[in-house]
Design a protein around this motif. Structure first.
Motif, PDB file in Angstrom:
ATOM      1  N   PHE A   1       0.817  -1.210   0.000  1.00 42.06           N
ATOM      2  CA  PHE A   1       0.000   0.000   0.000  1.00 42.06           C
ATOM      3  C   PHE A   1       0.850   1.260   0.000  1.00 42.06           C
ATOM      4  O   PHE A   1       0.378   2.335  -0.365  1.00 42.06           O
ATOM      5  CB  PHE A   1      -0.959  -0.003   1.194  1.00 42.06           C
ATOM      6  N   LEU A   2       2.131   1.153   0.376  1.00 48.13           N
ATOM      7  CA  LEU A   2       3.009   2.331   0.369  1.00 48.13           C
ATOM      8  C   LEU A   2       3.253   2.832  -1.050  1.00 48.13           C
ATOM      9  O   LEU A   2       3.618   3.999  -1.248  1.00 48.13           O
ATOM     10  CB  LEU A   2       4.343   2.007   1.041  1.00 48.13           C
ATOM     11  N   ARG A   3       3.072   1.977  -2.036  1.00 47.15           N
ATOM     12  CA  ARG A   3       3.265   2.366  -3.436  1.00 47.15           C
ATOM     13  C   ARG A   3       1.978   2.901  -4.064  1.00 47.15           C
ATOM     14  O   ARG A   3       1.986   3.345  -5.213  1.00 47.15           O
ATOM     15  CB  ARG A   3       3.777   1.174  -4.257  1.00 47.15           C
ATOM     16  N   ASN A   4       0.904   2.850  -3.324  1.00 49.42           N
ATOM     17  CA  ASN A   4      -0.374   3.359  -3.811  1.00 49.42           C
ATOM     18  C   ASN A   4      -0.449   4.842  -3.465  1.00 49.42           C
ATOM     19  O   ASN A   4      -0.795   5.231  -2.343  1.00 49.42           O
ATOM     20  CB  ASN A   4      -1.522   2.588  -3.151  1.00 49.42           C
ATOM     21  N   GLU A   5      -0.103   5.692  -4.428  1.00 49.26           N
ATOM     22  CA  GLU A   5       0.001   7.123  -4.156  1.00 49.26           C
ATOM     23  C   GLU A   5      -1.322   7.722  -3.709  1.00 49.26           C
ATOM     24  O   GLU A   5      -1.352   8.589  -2.824  1.00 49.26           O
ATOM     25  CB  GLU A   5       0.530   7.866  -5.397  1.00 49.26           C
ATOM     26  N   ARG A   6      -2.420   7.277  -4.273  1.00 48.07           N
ATOM     27  CA  ARG A   6      -3.722   7.829  -3.890  1.00 48.07           C
ATOM     28  C   ARG A   6      -4.064   7.476  -2.447  1.00 48.07           C
ATOM     29  O   ARG A   6      -4.516   8.328  -1.678  1.00 48.07           O
ATOM     30  CB  ARG A   6      -4.796   7.295  -4.839  1.00 48.07           C
ATOM     31  N   GLN A   7      -3.848   6.227  -2.084  1.00 48.95           N
ATOM     32  CA  GLN A   7      -4.152   5.785  -0.729  1.00 48.95           C
ATOM     33  C   GLN A   7      -3.245   6.488   0.281  1.00 48.95           C
ATOM     34  O   GLN A   7      -3.693   6.970   1.322  1.00 48.95           O
ATOM     35  CB  GLN A   7      -3.984   4.274  -0.623  1.00 48.95           C
ATOM     36  N   MET A   8      -1.955   6.569  -0.031  1.00 51.48           N
ATOM     37  CA  MET A   8      -0.997   7.161   0.894  1.00 51.48           C
ATOM     38  C   MET A   8      -1.138   8.678   0.970  1.00 51.48           C
ATOM     39  O   MET A   8      -0.826   9.287   1.997  1.00 51.48           O
ATOM     40  CB  MET A   8       0.424   6.777   0.499  1.00 51.48           C
ATOM     41  N   ALA A   9      -1.605   9.301  -0.105  1.00 50.14           N
ATOM     42  CA  ALA A   9      -1.836  10.748  -0.072  1.00 50.14           C
ATOM     43  C   ALA A   9      -2.897  11.087   0.982  1.00 50.14           C
ATOM     44  O   ALA A   9      -2.760  12.059   1.736  1.00 50.14           O
ATOM     45  CB  ALA A   9      -2.265  11.256  -1.443  1.00 50.14           C
ATOM     46  N   ALA A  10      -3.955  10.281   1.046  1.00 52.70           N
ATOM     47  CA  ALA A  10      -5.005  10.510   2.042  1.00 52.70           C
ATOM     48  C   ALA A  10      -4.475  10.269   3.450  1.00 52.70           C
ATOM     49  O   ALA A  10      -4.783  11.018   4.387  1.00 52.70           O
ATOM     50  CB  ALA A  10      -6.198   9.596   1.756  1.00 52.70           C
TER      51      ALA A  10
ATOM     52  N   PHE B   1      -1.290  10.548   4.451  1.00 55.51           N
ATOM     53  CA  PHE B   1      -0.333  11.586   4.804  1.00 55.51           C
ATOM     54  C   PHE B   1      -1.047  12.893   5.154  1.00 55.51           C
ATOM     55  O   PHE B   1      -0.657  13.597   6.094  1.00 55.51           O
ATOM     56  CB  PHE B   1       0.647  11.810   3.645  1.00 55.51           C
ATOM     57  N   GLU B   2      -2.092  13.227   4.430  1.00 60.24           N
ATOM     58  CA  GLU B   2      -2.863  14.440   4.734  1.00 60.24           C
ATOM     59  C   GLU B   2      -3.448  14.373   6.137  1.00 60.24           C
ATOM     60  O   GLU B   2      -3.337  15.326   6.927  1.00 60.24           O
ATOM     61  CB  GLU B   2      -3.982  14.620   3.708  1.00 60.24           C
ATOM     62  N   ARG B   3      -4.088  13.255   6.471  1.00 56.85           N
ATOM     63  CA  ARG B   3      -4.690  13.120   7.803  1.00 56.85           C
ATOM     64  C   ARG B   3      -3.617  13.098   8.890  1.00 56.85           C
ATOM     65  O   ARG B   3      -3.833  13.624   9.994  1.00 56.85           O
ATOM     66  CB  ARG B   3      -5.547  11.854   7.873  1.00 56.85           C
ATOM     67  N   PHE B   4      -2.474  12.487   8.576  1.00 57.63           N
ATOM     68  CA  PHE B   4      -1.374  12.461   9.538  1.00 57.63           C
ATOM     69  C   PHE B   4      -0.918  13.872   9.888  1.00 57.63           C
ATOM     70  O   PHE B   4      -0.796  14.225  11.063  1.00 57.63           O
ATOM     71  CB  PHE B   4      -0.199  11.663   8.957  1.00 57.63           C
ATOM     72  N   VAL B   5      -0.672  14.694   8.880  1.00 56.39           N
ATOM     73  CA  VAL B   5      -0.187  16.057   9.120  1.00 56.39           C
ATOM     74  C   VAL B   5      -1.224  16.855   9.905  1.00 56.39           C
ATOM     75  O   VAL B   5      -0.896  17.554  10.878  1.00 56.39           O
ATOM     76  CB  VAL B   5       0.164  16.754   7.787  1.00 56.39           C
ATOM     77  N   ARG B   6      -2.483  16.776   9.515  1.00 56.70           N
ATOM     78  CA  ARG B   6      -3.529  17.543  10.190  1.00 56.70           C
ATOM     79  C   ARG B   6      -3.664  17.120  11.657  1.00 56.70           C
ATOM     80  O   ARG B   6      -3.699  17.963  12.561  1.00 56.70           O
ATOM     81  CB  ARG B   6      -4.861  17.377   9.465  1.00 56.70           C
TER      82      ARG B   6
ATOM     83  N   ILE C   1      -1.648  24.738   4.557  1.00 56.62           N
ATOM     84  CA  ILE C   1      -0.716  23.652   4.256  1.00 56.62           C
ATOM     85  C   ILE C   1      -1.376  22.707   3.267  1.00 56.62           C
ATOM     86  O   ILE C   1      -2.490  22.220   3.500  1.00 56.62           O
ATOM     87  CB  ILE C   1      -0.310  22.888   5.525  1.00 56.62           C
ATOM     88  N   ASP C   2      -0.693  22.470   2.169  1.00 56.50           N
ATOM     89  CA  ASP C   2      -1.160  21.515   1.175  1.00 56.50           C
ATOM     90  C   ASP C   2      -0.195  20.338   1.187  1.00 56.50           C
ATOM     91  O   ASP C   2       1.021  20.527   1.023  1.00 56.50           O
ATOM     92  CB  ASP C   2      -1.203  22.168  -0.212  1.00 56.50           C
ATOM     93  N   THR C   3      -0.703  19.141   1.415  1.00 57.26           N
ATOM     94  CA  THR C   3       0.147  17.952   1.487  1.00 57.26           C
ATOM     95  C   THR C   3       0.060  17.173   0.180  1.00 57.26           C
ATOM     96  O   THR C   3      -0.999  17.074  -0.427  1.00 57.26           O
ATOM     97  CB  THR C   3      -0.280  17.034   2.644  1.00 57.26           C
ATOM     98  N   LYS C   4       1.184  16.619  -0.231  1.00 53.54           N
ATOM     99  CA  LYS C   4       1.240  15.807  -1.446  1.00 53.54           C
ATOM    100  C   LYS C   4       2.034  14.542  -1.157  1.00 53.54           C
ATOM    101  O   LYS C   4       2.889  14.523  -0.279  1.00 53.54           O
ATOM    102  CB  LYS C   4       1.903  16.582  -2.596  1.00 53.54           C
ATOM    103  N   TYR C   5       1.741  13.496  -1.920  1.00 54.94           N
ATOM    104  CA  TYR C   5       2.470  12.238  -1.748  1.00 54.94           C
ATOM    105  C   TYR C   5       2.783  11.671  -3.125  1.00 54.94           C
ATOM    106  O   TYR C   5       1.871  11.264  -3.856  1.00 54.94           O
ATOM    107  CB  TYR C   5       1.641  11.228  -0.942  1.00 54.94           C
ATOM    108  N   TYR C   6       4.060  11.708  -3.500  1.00 57.11           N
ATOM    109  CA  TYR C   6       4.509  11.181  -4.790  1.00 57.11           C
ATOM    110  C   TYR C   6       5.706  10.266  -4.571  1.00 57.11           C
ATOM    111  O   TYR C   6       6.471  10.445  -3.619  1.00 57.11           O
ATOM    112  CB  TYR C   6       4.950  12.310  -5.737  1.00 57.11           C
ATOM    113  N   SER C   7       5.864   9.315  -5.470  1.00 57.04           N
ATOM    114  CA  SER C   7       7.075   8.498  -5.435  1.00 57.04           C
ATOM    115  C   SER C   7       8.290   9.341  -5.804  1.00 57.04           C
ATOM    116  O   SER C   7       9.404   9.095  -5.343  1.00 57.04           O
ATOM    117  CB  SER C   7       6.944   7.303  -6.399  1.00 57.04           C
TER     118      SER C   7
END
Length: 346
Positions: A186-195, A197-202, A252-258
């Motif tokens: 799931f760490l390679r699933n950018e869409r799943q991890m983006a959500a 990471f956003e919740r983590f930061v908030r 703050i805008d969070t992003k998650y990319y490989s």
């Protein structure tokens, strides 16, 4: 590769279950892979539940009985001529362990047991826990099952385990014909991890600092001339994280990319859409505010090993592009996130 313990902290913050997550103690060398981590967490969590007692709920059952129990169903009893047989049809509510959250746990244990990548001793311990749930039905879990659970103060720990179970079920690939189970990274699933990471930061900022009020907000388009129909087609502007105090406001805008940076003709740059989006948020929010305080913007990217800290002033607004190294010690990650908002960007 993100250290397993960092993944665990990341998820506990994202799920807002930090206290519940601390019930399961993890040693640094105990888990090698994400699925091993989730199996260990479920093992520890279910063991904890069994020690304190599984949650029970009222289950409705209809039965023909010679002694009245629960609510008498007169219509059905007459229709089936039960009174002449000295019986009656009754509707009985009884306390049972066979509730949906226990069913989900048992089904998840079953899938993990069938997964071939676990260590033998962990597999055997999970099998032992599975067998202890003999009063619970073995179901095939569907996504809607997670929405049927009603949480309250006495079963709050189940909320944490349901997050773990949901993540496992979303990433387990079951081959029914071959009887094999695989776990998708799931760490390679950018869409799943983006959500995540956003919740983590908030949630991190909600828990770890007191200088700002933390939330999300919808920003209205400013100085736009259009009728109501045309306005319907404007994209929504909703912040990932907004931090506000009497003196400062940060978007703050969070992003998650490989890959943190984009590449065009051998030149690296920030993802252009991210920069445009953040600036649009900042510019429209400044007009919407009417308070005189300057709006600051931060783009936050997770990264492993690469550090980036760029500062710009665009039309009077301070913009910062920063990375958080998820491969670092957790104390360094903690300090890095606090440093990002500690002082004004200008």
């Amino acid at each position: 590769m993100i250290p397993i313990q960092n993944i665990y902290f990341l998820l506990c913050y994202a799920w807002d279950t930090l206290a519940e997550g601390q019930v399961v103690k993890l040693s640094e060398d105990e888990c090698d892979t994400p699925i091993d981590l989730f199996a260990r967490v479920l093992e520890g969590g279910v063991t904890h539940l069994l020690k304190r007692g599984l949650d029970r709920g009222y289950i409705t059952e209809e039965l023909d009985t010679s002694s009245l129990r629960g609510k008498l169903d007169v219509s059905t009893s007459i229709k089936r001529n039960l009174f002449h047989q000295a019986h009656a049809h009754c509707i009985v509510d009884s306390l049972s362990y066979d509730v949906v959250h226990n069913q989900i746990i048992k089904a998840t244990l079953r899938h993990l047991i069938r997964f071939g990548g676990l260590k033998r001793d962990r597999h055997d311990r999970l099998l032992g826990l599975y067998r202890k749930l003999h009063e619970v039905s073995d179901i095939e879990v569907k996504a809607k099952d997670f929405d049927r659970i009603q949480f309250h103060r006495n079963n709050a720990f189940y909320g944490f385990l349901m997050h773990v179970c949901r993540l496992i079920h979303e990433n387990l690939i079951v081959d029914q014909d071959a009887g094999e189970t695989q776990f998708r990274d799931f760490l390679r699933n950018e869409r799943q991890m983006a959500a995540v990471f956003e919740r983590f930061v908030r949630n991190f900022y909600k828990r770890e600092q007191t200088a700002f009020r933390v939330g999300t907000e919808t920003i209205e388009w400013q100085d736009v001339e259009a009728d109501d129909f045309d306005r319907m087609f404007l994209p929504k502007m909703r912040t990932d994280v907004s931090l506000a105090s009497s003196e400062r406001k940060l978007v703050i805008d969070t992003k998650y990319y490989s890959q943190t940076l984009q590449k065009h003709y051998d030149k690296q740059s920030i993802h252009s859409g991210n920069m445009y989006q953040l600036f649009s948020y900042v510019k429209n929010l400044q007009v919407q505010e009417h308070r005189g305080r300057t709006i600051e913007g931060i783009l936050v990217y997770p990264t492993v090993g690469t550090s980036l800290d760029l500062r710009y002033r665009v039309q009077g607004h301070a913009i910062r592009i920063a990375t958080v190294d998820l491969n670092a010690d957790w104390k360094q990650i903690h300090e890095r996130l606090l440093e990002l908002v500690r002082s004004p960007l200008s």
